[in-house]
Design a protein around this motif. Structure first.
Motif, PDB file in Angstrom:
ATOM      1  N   PHE A   1       2.689   4.003  -7.118  1.00 37.40           N
ATOM      2  CA  PHE A   1       1.532   3.292  -6.548  1.00 37.40           C
ATOM      3  C   PHE A   1       0.296   3.398  -7.448  1.00 37.40           C
ATOM      4  O   PHE A   1      -0.288   2.383  -7.835  1.00 37.40           O
TER       5      PHE A   1
ATOM      6  N   ARG B   1       0.829  -1.200   0.000  1.00 35.83           N
ATOM      7  CA  ARG B   1       0.000   0.000   0.000  1.00 35.83           C
ATOM      8  C   ARG B   1       0.878   1.271   0.000  1.00 35.83           C
ATOM      9  O   ARG B   1       2.081   1.212  -0.066  1.00 35.83           O
ATOM     10  N   ARG B   2       0.203   2.423   0.127  1.00 35.31           N
ATOM     11  CA  ARG B   2       0.895   3.694  -0.065  1.00 35.31           C
ATOM     12  C   ARG B   2       2.035   3.947   0.929  1.00 35.31           C
ATOM     13  O   ARG B   2       2.904   4.771   0.670  1.00 35.31           O
TER      14      ARG B   2
ATOM     15  N   GLU C   1      -1.936  11.691  -6.278  1.00 30.65           N
ATOM     16  CA  GLU C   1      -3.105  11.438  -5.428  1.00 30.65           C
ATOM     17  C   GLU C   1      -4.312  12.257  -5.874  1.00 30.65           C
ATOM     18  O   GLU C   1      -5.432  11.757  -5.938  1.00 30.65           O
TER      19      GLU C   1
ATOM     20  N   MET D   1      -5.432   6.036   8.505  1.00 35.95           N
ATOM     21  CA  MET D   1      -5.089   5.683   7.126  1.00 35.95           C
ATOM     22  C   MET D   1      -3.629   5.244   7.097  1.00 35.95           C
ATOM     23  O   MET D   1      -2.871   5.508   8.017  1.00 35.95           O
ATOM     24  N   VAL D   2      -3.290   4.631   5.976  1.00 38.53           N
ATOM     25  CA  VAL D   2      -1.908   4.210   5.764  1.00 38.53           C
ATOM     26  C   VAL D   2      -1.362   4.909   4.528  1.00 38.53           C
ATOM     27  O   VAL D   2      -2.022   4.856   3.479  1.00 38.53           O
ATOM     28  N   PRO D   3      -0.226   5.586   4.581  1.00 38.85           N
ATOM     29  CA  PRO D   3       0.634   5.641   5.760  1.00 38.85           C
ATOM     30  C   PRO D   3       0.109   6.572   6.857  1.00 38.85           C
ATOM     31  O   PRO D   3      -0.437   7.625   6.557  1.00 38.85           O
TER      32      PRO D   3
ATOM     33  N   MET E   1      -3.661  -2.768  10.503  1.00 42.10           N
ATOM     34  CA  MET E   1      -4.591  -1.632  10.643  1.00 42.10           C
ATOM     35  C   MET E   1      -4.928  -1.386  12.111  1.00 42.10           C
ATOM     36  O   MET E   1      -5.103  -0.237  12.535  1.00 42.10           O
TER      37      MET E   1
ATOM     38  N   ARG F   1       5.670   4.088  -0.148  1.00 39.80           N
ATOM     39  CA  ARG F   1       6.334   5.300  -0.646  1.00 39.80           C
ATOM     40  C   ARG F   1       7.304   5.873   0.392  1.00 39.80           C
ATOM     41  O   ARG F   1       8.391   6.319   0.057  1.00 39.80           O
TER      42      ARG F   1
ATOM     43  N   GLU G   1      -1.291  11.409   4.986  1.00 37.43           N
ATOM     44  CA  GLU G   1      -1.104  11.937   3.617  1.00 37.43           C
ATOM     45  C   GLU G   1       0.339  11.741   3.161  1.00 37.43           C
ATOM     46  O   GLU G   1       1.248  12.516   3.527  1.00 37.43           O
ATOM     47  N   SER G   2       0.512  10.734   2.310  1.00 40.46           N
ATOM     48  CA  SER G   2       1.869  10.352   1.901  1.00 40.46           C
ATOM     49  C   SER G   2       2.629  11.505   1.240  1.00 40.46           C
ATOM     50  O   SER G   2       3.818  11.690   1.487  1.00 40.46           O
TER      51      SER G   2
END
Ligand SMILES: N[C@@H](CCC(=O)N[C@@H](CS)C(=O)NCC(=O)O)C(=O)O
Length: 223
Positions: free
Chosen positions: A164, A14-15, A105, A55-57, A43, A18, A68-69
């Motif tokens: 991603f 997943r994100r 995004e 959320m991830v990350p 999670m 990054r 927010e990556s």
């Protein structure tokens, strides 16, 4: 430059990858938190932080919890690695770099997941008049016809942001992989980087788990 105190809360594939990839590119230390092979348990670790937006990350930097990556990446670069993995603000490449950092995004992932949800429920028979998955991926393909990287003359954090969603586009069958050879060649370039390979070893040791099912039908292509 200060050494960062950073913990990355992560899900395989997943994100959050990054941020791990960024830290590996920079050679900076980080703690990685996830339960290998168990997305639900990973999670639960995120939720246990008590942040309003699980959320991830999710990243804890010093004593601040952040999501927010893209913002996390910009913060890490500004605070711990100025001048690295991004062109200088007065460079001719800076504006495009910033655009791709946010496009990843803001438009690309947003429209891919919006089509994914819609097409899983209602298999499409015609192209929408709105900008759809094919159009947002085509924009990236056209850029790569003229440039080697998204963020300027060199590999940058914009490439980290873009991988991603461009993987989502093909893995979920939202676009036809064969229509985007420049993206395919760019993916080979970025995933061959030693830092990306170190990210895989640390953050995706068993491959992507819990994959979403691909769509079975796309609208007819315009190409
Ligand atoms: N725009 C956010 C998106 C974060 C996001 O949606 N992450 C996904 C994983 S890739 C997630 O947290 N999914 C769990 C959920 O939505 O409950 C970013 O770039 O960090």
């Amino acid at each position: 430059m200060a050494t960062p105190d950073i913990t990355i809360y992560h899900l395989e594939g997943r994100r959050s990858e990054r941020v791990v990839w960024l830290m590996e590119e920079l050679g900076l230390p980080y703690q990685l938190e996830y339960v290998r092979g168990d997305l639900m348990a990973s999670m639960a670790q995120v939720r246990a932080l008590g942040h309003e937006m699980p959320m991830v990350p999710t990243v804890v930097i010093e004593d601040e919890i952040l999501v927010e990556s893209g913002a996390i990446i910009e913060l890490i670069l500004a605070r711990y690695a100025p001048g690295q993995l991004a062109p200088a603000p007065d460079s001719e490449h800076y504006a495009k770099h910033l655009m791709w950092m946010h496009y990843a995004e803001g438009s690309l992932a947003a429209r891919l997941f919006s089509d994914y949800r819609a097409w899983r429920t209602n298999p499409p028979t015609q192209r929408s008049r709105l900008v759809d998955s094919e159009a947002v991926v085509q924009f990236a393909e056209n850029h790569l016809a003229e440039h080697q990287w998204f963020g300027g003359a060199d590999f940058s954090s914009a490439d980290i942001m873009m991988l991603f969603p461009l993987d989502v586009a093909t893995n979920l069958n939202l676009v036809d992989v064969d229509q985007f050879p420049n993206i395919a060649a760019w993916k080979e370039r970025v995933t061959a980087r030693p830092a990306y390979q170190r990210m895989l070893a640390a953050a995706r040791p068993d491959g992507i788990i819990g994959r979403l099912p691909p769509v079975t039908q796309r609208p007819p292509s315009e190409r």
